[in-house]
Design a protein around this motif. Sequence first.
Motif, PDB file in Angstrom:
ATOM      1  N   UNK A  53       1.143  -1.050  -0.490  1.00 40.90           N
ATOM      2  CA  UNK A  53       0.133  -0.001   0.072  1.00 40.90           C
ATOM      3  C   UNK A  53       1.128   1.073   0.064  1.00 40.90           C
ATOM      4  N   UNK A  54      -0.178   1.974  -0.160  1.00 37.77           N
ATOM      5  CA  UNK A  54       1.181   3.706  -0.786  1.00 37.77           C
ATOM      6  C   UNK A  54       0.109   4.435  -0.467  1.00 37.77           C
ATOM      7  N   UNK A  55       0.508   6.129   0.030  1.00 43.96           N
ATOM      8  CA  UNK A  55      -0.192   7.406  -0.200  1.00 43.96           C
ATOM      9  C   UNK A  55       0.344   7.477  -0.968  1.00 43.96           C
ATOM     10  N   UNK A  56      -0.510   9.194  -1.815  1.00 39.86           N
ATOM     11  CA  UNK A  56      -0.347   9.200  -2.543  1.00 39.86           C
ATOM     12  C   UNK A  56      -0.852  11.240  -3.002  1.00 39.86           C
ATOM     13  N   UNK A  57       0.681  11.427  -3.214  1.00 41.07           N
ATOM     14  CA  UNK A  57       0.461  13.185  -2.903  1.00 41.07           C
ATOM     15  C   UNK A  57       0.179  13.769  -4.290  1.00 41.07           C
ATOM     16  N   UNK A  58      -0.200  14.691  -4.872  1.00 46.35           N
ATOM     17  CA  UNK A  58      -0.444  15.957  -5.736  1.00 46.35           C
ATOM     18  C   UNK A  58      -0.209  17.206  -5.107  1.00 46.35           C
ATOM     19  N   UNK A  59       1.106  17.930  -5.899  1.00 44.46           N
ATOM     20  CA  UNK A  59       2.072  18.758  -5.997  1.00 44.46           C
ATOM     21  C   UNK A  59       1.765  19.614  -6.737  1.00 44.46           C
ATOM     22  N   UNK A  60       0.527  21.187  -6.896  1.00 41.77           N
ATOM     23  CA  UNK A  60       0.591  21.959  -7.439  1.00 41.77           C
ATOM     24  C   UNK A  60       0.298  21.233  -9.272  1.00 41.77           C
ATOM     25  N   UNK A  61      -0.766  20.474  -9.258  1.00 42.78           N
ATOM     26  CA  UNK A  61      -0.428  19.503 -10.535  1.00 42.78           C
ATOM     27  C   UNK A  61      -1.111  20.546 -11.366  1.00 42.78           C
ATOM     28  N   UNK A  62      -1.223  20.550 -12.591  1.00 40.51           N
ATOM     29  CA  UNK A  62      -1.810  20.669 -14.072  1.00 40.51           C
ATOM     30  C   UNK A  62      -1.042  20.304 -14.934  1.00 40.51           C
ATOM     31  N   UNK A  63      -2.223  20.672 -15.736  1.00 42.72           N
ATOM     32  CA  UNK A  63      -2.739  19.568 -17.284  1.00 42.72           C
ATOM     33  C   UNK A  63      -2.953  20.534 -18.528  1.00 42.72           C
ATOM     34  N   UNK A  64      -1.894  21.793 -19.477  1.00 51.15           N
ATOM     35  CA  UNK A  64      -2.427  21.961 -20.318  1.00 51.15           C
ATOM     36  C   UNK A  64      -2.520  21.459 -21.703  1.00 51.15           C
ATOM     37  N   UNK A  65      -3.489  21.528 -22.316  1.00 50.48           N
ATOM     38  CA  UNK A  65      -3.337  21.332 -23.654  1.00 50.48           C
ATOM     39  C   UNK A  65      -3.001  22.999 -24.677  1.00 50.48           C
ATOM     40  N   UNK A 123      -8.097  -9.019 -12.603  1.00 53.15           N
ATOM     41  CA  UNK A 123      -7.137  -8.388 -13.177  1.00 53.15           C
ATOM     42  C   UNK A 123      -6.095  -7.308 -12.625  1.00 53.15           C
ATOM     43  N   UNK A 124      -6.598  -6.527 -11.862  1.00 52.52           N
ATOM     44  CA  UNK A 124      -6.175  -5.451 -11.156  1.00 52.52           C
ATOM     45  C   UNK A 124      -5.252  -6.741  -9.835  1.00 52.52           C
ATOM     46  N   UNK A 125      -5.945  -7.011  -9.459  1.00 51.34           N
ATOM     47  CA  UNK A 125      -5.895  -7.197  -7.781  1.00 51.34           C
ATOM     48  C   UNK A 125      -5.101  -8.702  -7.644  1.00 51.34           C
ATOM     49  N   UNK A 126      -4.952  -9.205  -8.850  1.00 48.74           N
ATOM     50  CA  UNK A 126      -3.567 -10.728  -8.750  1.00 48.74           C
ATOM     51  C   UNK A 126      -2.457  -9.588  -8.907  1.00 48.74           C
ATOM     52  N   UNK A 127      -2.350  -8.675  -9.831  1.00 46.92           N
ATOM     53  CA  UNK A 127      -0.735  -8.009  -9.305  1.00 46.92           C
ATOM     54  C   UNK A 127       0.214  -7.299  -8.042  1.00 46.92           C
ATOM     55  N   UNK A 128      -1.248  -7.348  -7.418  1.00 48.85           N
ATOM     56  CA  UNK A 128      -0.756  -7.277  -5.758  1.00 48.85           C
ATOM     57  C   UNK A 128      -0.076  -5.431  -5.867  1.00 48.85           C
ATOM     58  N   UNK A 129      -0.953  -4.457  -6.640  1.00 46.52           N
ATOM     59  CA  UNK A 129      -0.029  -3.061  -6.676  1.00 46.52           C
ATOM     60  C   UNK A 129      -0.213  -1.793  -5.074  1.00 46.52           C
ATOM     61  N   UNK A 130       0.461  -1.799  -5.075  1.00 46.30           N
ATOM     62  CA  UNK A 130       0.441  -0.897  -3.968  1.00 46.30           C
ATOM     63  C   UNK A 130      -0.833   0.767  -4.226  1.00 46.30           C
ATOM     64  N   UNK A 131      -1.499   0.531  -5.266  1.00 50.13           N
ATOM     65  CA  UNK A 131      -2.360   1.511  -5.314  1.00 50.13           C
ATOM     66  C   UNK A 131      -3.113   0.880  -6.781  1.00 50.13           C
ATOM     67  N   UNK A 132      -5.192   1.156  -6.292  1.00 52.15           N
ATOM     68  CA  UNK A 132      -5.462   0.849  -7.521  1.00 52.15           C
ATOM     69  C   UNK A 132      -6.691   2.364  -8.110  1.00 52.15           C
ATOM     70  N   UNK A 133      -7.003   2.688  -9.504  1.00 51.21           N
ATOM     71  CA  UNK A 133      -7.179   3.367  -9.884  1.00 51.21           C
ATOM     72  C   UNK A 133      -8.760   3.108 -10.524  1.00 51.21           C
ATOM     73  N   UNK A 134      -9.140   4.032 -10.277  1.00 47.64           N
ATOM     74  CA  UNK A 134     -10.678   3.521 -11.392  1.00 47.64           C
ATOM     75  C   UNK A 134     -10.941   4.132 -11.680  1.00 47.64           C
ATOM     76  N   UNK A 135     -11.077   4.496 -13.020  1.00 50.59           N
ATOM     77  CA  UNK A 135     -11.313   5.298 -14.289  1.00 50.59           C
ATOM     78  C   UNK A 135     -13.023   5.102 -14.494  1.00 50.59           C
ATOM     79  N   UNK A 136     -14.732   5.575 -14.065  1.00 49.47           N
ATOM     80  CA  UNK A 136     -15.600   5.765 -14.080  1.00 49.47           C
ATOM     81  C   UNK A 136     -15.719   4.118 -14.255  1.00 49.47           C
TER      82      UNK A 136
END
Length: 359
Positions: free
Chosen positions: A1-13, A146-159
């Motif tokens: 498992x792991x924490x997640x930190x976003x610092x001043x994250x921006x995305x420009x197109x 398929x995500x679980x078997x990888x034993x990841x530190x972080x799960x991301x779900x997109x809708x």
Amino acid sequence: MASVTLKGVEKHYGASRVVKGIDLDVADGEFVVLVGPSGCGKSTTLRMIAGLETISSGDVMIGDAVVSRLSPRERDIAMVFQDYALYPHKTVRQNMGFALKVRGVAADEARARIDEAAELLGISHLLDRRPGALSGGQRQRVAMGRAIVRHPRLFLFDEPLSNLDAQLRGQVRTEIKKLHQKLKTTIIYVTHDQVEAMTLADRIVILRNGVIEQVGTPDEVYNRPANVFVAGFVGSPAMNFAHATVKGDSLVFSDGNGVALERLSLPRGYLAQDKRLIVGIRPEHVLPCGEGLDEIAVRVEVVEPLGSDTLLHFSLGGATVTARLPPAFRPAPGEMVRLGIDPGKLHLFDAAGELRLGS
């Protein structure tokens, strides 16, 4: 498992700023839901965490490591997509084990991981089938497996539930909640559905136009919304809003032409006289008349019997208001009725800035 930190994250197109300087801390093992209307930047933010989108500025940290410039594979995350992304020619077992095979996991260990995940998700009997033979809910469980078997530190779900019908959404939502309770892995989940957000999240992040409007527990964003946008976005049916003016110890609602229609007690007496407010009222806080309630006389416009309760629509201060009332309360359209409102349940917002007033 792991924490997640976003610092001043921006995305420009090009000249368009889609995500505008997001700061966010997600605790180890926490279930955080990013929610907001279409185009608010929630999926783009998730994809930047995953490494599927480059970051225009700012940093993403997973645990103690800055991962902003690492590839998705190097971030030790697993992502579940809206469209399942399963290989149609492979069996369920082969789909679940593909990433393990690529990573060189031994066959015996891979089989054990797949069997364990399949049992957890109730799909052990489907391991030899192909995706075309599965229902939408079963395919989504395979994608989760398929995500679980990888034993990841972080799960991301997109809708992940948007392609399912209402009944299946409820079932799979429950499975995701159970999954988090068993695995205790950090989850960041994106949805446009505020019901999903309220039922799943430890904390909700509400976004609009690439900016965070409020972060809080489901209880906090529901009962103490930071502004009119959050108040109207969270809750079903949505919060009612009407314009009012402070007069003495009352809130006065007018018809828009200066003609006073109704008065409610002012729950916070320190507000300046003649101050213009937006008053928020949850549908469940409009009640049959009773002791301790301010009474208002209204003309019924629409009645919606739902079995468990009745939705009543009427006008107050030029705005349409919805009340959630007991199922036996069935006035006819056009009938005048008296309803009660608890002043302590009102939400007050400044009419100019639309920000919450008071605690």
